[in-house]
Design a protein around this motif. Structure first.
Motif, PDB file in Angstrom:
ATOM      1  N   GLN A  29       0.829  -1.208   0.000  1.00 51.23           N
ATOM      2  CA  GLN A  29       0.000   0.000   0.000  1.00 51.23           C
ATOM      3  C   GLN A  29       0.861   1.254   0.000  1.00 51.23           C
ATOM      4  O   GLN A  29       0.548   2.232  -0.680  1.00 51.23           O
ATOM      5  N   LEU A  48      -1.483   3.622  -2.275  1.00 54.61           N
ATOM      6  CA  LEU A  48      -2.908   3.311  -2.132  1.00 54.61           C
ATOM      7  C   LEU A  48      -3.229   3.300  -0.643  1.00 54.61           C
ATOM      8  O   LEU A  48      -3.205   2.253   0.008  1.00 54.61           O
ATOM      9  N   GLU A  99     -15.454   6.326   0.723  1.00 57.08           N
ATOM     10  CA  GLU A  99     -15.411   5.640  -0.571  1.00 57.08           C
ATOM     11  C   GLU A  99     -14.896   6.587  -1.660  1.00 57.08           C
ATOM     12  O   GLU A  99     -15.275   7.745  -1.721  1.00 57.08           O
ATOM     13  N   ARG A 127      -1.137  -1.790  -9.142  1.00 56.33           N
ATOM     14  CA  ARG A 127      -2.301  -1.567  -8.286  1.00 56.33           C
ATOM     15  C   ARG A 127      -3.424  -2.535  -8.650  1.00 56.33           C
ATOM     16  O   ARG A 127      -4.093  -3.102  -7.768  1.00 56.33           O
ATOM     17  N   LEU A 133      -5.211  -5.356  -6.142  1.00 54.88           N
ATOM     18  CA  LEU A 133      -6.636  -5.375  -5.838  1.00 54.88           C
ATOM     19  C   LEU A 133      -7.277  -6.684  -6.263  1.00 54.88           C
ATOM     20  O   LEU A 133      -8.142  -7.231  -5.561  1.00 54.88           O
ATOM     21  N   TRP A 166     -11.397  -4.955  -0.434  1.00 51.73           N
ATOM     22  CA  TRP A 166     -11.082  -3.535  -0.274  1.00 51.73           C
ATOM     23  C   TRP A 166     -11.579  -2.749  -1.480  1.00 51.73           C
ATOM     24  O   TRP A 166     -12.109  -1.642  -1.343  1.00 51.73           O
ATOM     25  N   GLY A 167     -11.442  -3.285  -2.673  1.00 45.45           N
ATOM     26  CA  GLY A 167     -11.878  -2.611  -3.889  1.00 45.45           C
ATOM     27  C   GLY A 167     -12.908  -3.431  -4.627  1.00 45.45           C
ATOM     28  O   GLY A 167     -12.861  -4.665  -4.637  1.00 45.45           O
ATOM     29  N   TRP A 202     -11.922   1.252 -10.133  1.00 48.12           N
ATOM     30  CA  TRP A 202     -12.145   0.574  -8.859  1.00 48.12           C
ATOM     31  C   TRP A 202     -12.805   1.523  -7.878  1.00 48.12           C
ATOM     32  O   TRP A 202     -12.491   2.715  -7.842  1.00 48.12           O
ATOM     33  N   LEU A 257     -12.948   2.056  -4.010  1.00 54.30           N
ATOM     34  CA  LEU A 257     -12.194   1.636  -2.829  1.00 54.30           C
ATOM     35  C   LEU A 257     -12.839   2.161  -1.560  1.00 54.30           C
ATOM     36  O   LEU A 257     -13.295   3.304  -1.502  1.00 54.30           O
ATOM     37  N   ARG A 258     -12.869   1.279  -0.557  1.00 55.37           N
ATOM     38  CA  ARG A 258     -13.323   1.692   0.770  1.00 55.37           C
ATOM     39  C   ARG A 258     -12.803   0.686   1.785  1.00 55.37           C
ATOM     40  O   ARG A 258     -13.073  -0.511   1.666  1.00 55.37           O
ATOM     41  N   TRP A 259     -12.046   1.161   2.764  1.00 58.34           N
ATOM     42  CA  TRP A 259     -11.475   0.268   3.762  1.00 58.34           C
ATOM     43  C   TRP A 259     -12.414   0.176   4.964  1.00 58.34           C
ATOM     44  O   TRP A 259     -12.737   1.178   5.590  1.00 58.34           O
TER      45      TRP A 259
END
Length: 810
Positions: free
Chosen positions: A414, A419, A425, A440, A444, A454-455, A471, A473-475
């Motif tokens: 990361q 990333l 989001e 990347r 993913l 994650w994505g 993508w 993305l949201r953790w």
């Protein structure tokens, strides 16, 4: 602090709690409780601080003082042999437990956790799962009610006793409030802690909880009795070591139980025979959203963002809150001025006075924002509630925190690929022709294969090329559990994804699952796993005789070939398997299309469409090495189009596909349609043929618009359908034509309304389309050339362009 002050504190402690430890009953994630805990600790100056939480985390407490530690964070415990079995203990900046930890570290005072060890908590959850007992998730170990947590405990059968009371709800109802949150704000959050008054809130809460426990007992959770027995043992041990200098921070619900006099033997008897599992524990990032009930974790607060603001605002919290709201709305291009802020503050204060509240709370500020800044609309207000009242604050954990090797490798990737995990989001556009973006994408895709979502892939805007990916993305905090769970497959993301792909290939249920896995391996560039997956794929394809499954698997293989081309992956073996699979589909498709019912025919028609698209791509793929696939497929379509035993929807679609590929002349297509729509064909079969030919979203509407011979054949057949059969074919035709664009339907309606005498199917007729003449008029066509040259920016523009424009418009 001087000696007199210490003596005074001890007297205060004695008055508030009697002889024994200083018990500070709190509301988890309550900023009022957090402020009161800090004031009480400053006044009492204990020699040790005991905190409700898993004792295995004692070694992690010093990390709370690390500069890289940013709450909200959570203690994560997971079973070593079963990483998916886990529990969280979340802590925000305004959590009393976090304040107690920080105070202890700042004053060089030992801090210890005294709740039931996680080794029993997780084992208890396993027993409940095996017994099929319905209860709370082990993820909710420290995220439940208002005045005490609802950590896992002993398994018990379902029944009325399993219903946990809400202490805040009972107290609020007794005080005449219909909203527990508003009651808590009035009696705690809006009440300052004065000098010499630091222990008063805890005294009152202890009395209230004592009365509730006299009425409700343990409140419905037998597991609390076990947890409280363990906590009493830990408090006794601390008293033997530190005598009267012991402070305990725990859920207020547990304070009466900790104050109750019991024997050591009785407490140990409750703990006898508890199950155990080997556990690991670490810190993980958490989010405000996960502290909210709206996330499903039930942490006891609806508005973590608001509570965080109350805790951090040094003064004038309402004015500062309204300023935040104004900044958010301005960022969303809404017109909000300083006057709006002033008026919203005045309205909130007025509402609080009218409602008899000491200060404006969340309900008053929300009403004021809606009326003043949002002009009565709930649409911008929803944004305020989502971004500020709840919020997407994501905590940070220092790199020195314990972690499984896979987590460390992921963190390294990361950082290298820039990333950063974020709670909010966001969309990321990747160009696979660039080395960093390709890396990347690989990361993913590998994480998705490991179950770490994650994505999520999204539709790309502005480009449909295979070299571009989008993508979303949201953790989420629970992804830390997924990382720990995936750690059993390897110590790095690459090795873990490779091992997981090989294992999934062996356990895959069907051919389509293996082909989808092969596609994912190519996307993730798992070159070591691909040979194993391809071998299993070839074996499954050789043994599978179901044409439908073979046809369903082929498109995924062909997509994999195209992705491999973009990523520079060797797909030779995949091309051979795809070509062999296509040949088997060609051989088995005609017999499989015979004697199908309506549903089976429609499903097979979809398979024909997917195989047609796959063959078109496969014929262009260098790895396929099969230049004759297109010709073979076209011969199959000719067979399908001419067999009477094949359902009409498939025959019609075969004719349409041949026509689109230029393998069938317009005249021949019209002849075949005329034969099908002849009086000798049952109306239902003819309607199905029409659906296959012009339906299914294949652009058939425009075909009818531009070829009036076909439209005339359909119109003539439709008007000749007998009345008794018309009702049966109408739903099918309606489904076919209702899928067309509104403009296409309107044009078809105009053509049909004009009738046969105006051009539909009439030999020698003009185009039949309104606005177009039968023949080209060169004079009128030449008149628009200067305008076109001007629009295209060409240099040779006539000087008398204005005169030409007048001529054209004239």
């Amino acid at each position: 602090m001087g000696g007199d002050q210490v003596t005074g504190s001890e007297e205060t402690v004695g008055r508030a709690a009697g002889a024994g430890p200083l018990l500070l009953g709190v509301r988890h994630h309550g900023p009022g409780s957090a402020r009161a805990v800090r004031a009480a600790l400053e006044e009492a100056r204990p020699r040790v601080v005991l905190i409700e939480g898993p004792p295995e985390a004692d070694a992690l407490i010093p990390l709370a003082a690390d500069e890289e530690m940013r709450p909200p964070v959570a203690l994560l415990a997971h079973a070593v042999d079963e990483p998916g079995r886990s529990a969280f203990w979340p802590l925000a900046e305004f959590s009393p437990e976090w304040v107690a930890i920080r105070w202890a570290l700042e004053h060089d005072v030992p801090a210890r956790f005294i709740d039931l060890p996680a080794t029993h908590t997780l084992a208890w959850g396993r027993q409940e799962d095996e017994a099929g007992v319905e209860g709370e998730s082990p993820l909710d170990a420290k995220t439940a009610d208002s005045e005490g947590d609802s950590g896992p405990g002993p398994a018990s059968g379902p029944g009325p006793a399993d219903v946990r009371i809400d202490p805040l709800g009972v107290l609020a109802e007794a005080a005449g409030y219909d909203d527990p949150e508003r009651w808590w704000e009035d009696v705690v959050e809006h009440r300052g802690v004065g000098k010499g008054d630091a222990l008063a809130p805890f005294t009152v809460l202890e009395e209230a909880m004592g009365a509730l426990r006299e009425t409700y007992g343990s409140g419905g959770h037998d597991r609390d009795l076990v947890r409280e027995a363990y906590m009493r043992l830990q408090v006794r041990a601390a008293q033997r070591e530190f005598e009267d200098g012991v402070a305990v921070v725990c859920g207020a619900w547990h304070v009466p139980a900790l104050r109750r006099k019991t024997t050591v033997a009785a407490d140990k008897a409750l703990l006898k025979g508890l199950p155990k599992v080997k556990t690991d524990m670490t810190w993980v990032p958490w989010t405000h959203r996960r502290l909210s009930r709206v996330s499903g974790y039930g942490a006891g607060i609806d508005s973590p963002g608001w509570y965080g603001h109350l805790f951090s605002a040094p003064d004038r919290p309402v004015e500062r809150w309204m300023t935040k709201v104004a900044g958010l709305l301005r960022a969303e291009d809404r017109l909000v001025s300083s006057a709006h802020v002033i008026e919203a503050v005045r309205l909130a204060e007025t509402l609080a006075a009218m409602r008899g509240r000491p200060l404006p709370g969340l309900s008053e500020t929300t009403d004021a924002v809606r009326a003043v800044m949002c002009e009565g609309s709930d649409v911008p207000l929803a944004l305020v509630e989502d971004r500020l009242v709840v919020g997407d604050v994501l905590g940070e954990v220092p790199s020195t925190a314990p972690a499984v090797p896979l987590q460390r490798d992921l963190a390294r990737l990361q950082r290298r690929l820039r990333l950063k995990p974020e709670a909010l989001e966001r969309e990321v556009e990747l160009d696979l022709r660039k080395e960093t973006d390709a890396a990347r994408s690989r990361l993913l895709h590998r994480l998705r294969l490991l179950g770490i979502a994650w994505g999520e892939p999204a539709a790309s805007r502005g480009s449909t090329g295979t070299f571009r990916e989008t993508w979303r993305l949201r953790w989420e905090p629970e992804l830390s559990v997924r990382v720990a769970e995936a750690g059993v497959w390897g110590t790095t993301v690459l090795s873990a994804a490779t091992a997981k792909a090989e294992a999934d290939a062996v356990t895959a249920q069907g051919l389509a699952d293996v082909t989808a896995l092969a596609e994912r391996c190519l996307l993730a560039e798992l070159s070591d796993a691909l040979p194993t997956v391809m071998r299993i794929l070839a074996d499954r394809a050789a043994l599978d005789a179901d044409v439908g499954r073979l046809a369903q698997a082929l498109p995924a293989l062909v997509r994999s070939l195209r992705y491999g081309d973009v990523r520079g992956t060797d797909t030779g073996a995949l091309g051979e398997v795809a070509a062999g699979l296509a040949e088997r589909v060609f051989v088995g498709l005609p017999p499989a299309c015979a004697a199908l019912d309506a549903d089976g025919a429609e499903e097979m028609r979809r398979h024909v469409d997917s195989v047609h698209g796959a063959v078109g791509l496969l014929g262009d793929a260098p790895a396929a090495g099969q230049g004759h696939l297109r010709a073979r497929w076209q011969s199959v379509l000719r067979v399908l189009s001419g067999r009477d035993t094949v359902p009409g929807v498939i025959r019609g679609r075969a004719v349409r596909l041949l026509l689109d590929d230029g393998e069938l002349a317009q005249e021949e297509a019209a002849r075949l349609m005329g034969l099908v729509l002849s009086p000798g064909t049952p109306p239902a079969d003819a309607a199905a043929w029409i659906e296959g030919f012009v339906g299914g979203g294949s652009g058939g509407g425009m075909l009818l618009v531009h070829d009036e011979r076909l439209l005339g054949l359909v119109d003539a057949w439709l008007t000749g359908v007998p009345a008794e059969a018309f009702t049966d074919v109408l739903p099918l035709l309606r489904r076919t034509f209702s899928a067309y664009e509104p403009g296409v339907r309107r044009t078809l309606g105009e053509l049909v309304r004009r009738g046969p005498g105006a051009g539909i199917g009439a030999p020698g007729a003009g185009s039949g389309i309104p606005g177009f003449a039968a023949e080209l008029d060169p004079v009128r066509a030449d008149a628009v050339l200067p305008v076109l040259r001007l629009l295209l920016g060409l240099d040779e523009v006539a000087e008398d362009i204005g005169k030409d424009l007048v001529g054209v418009t004239g």
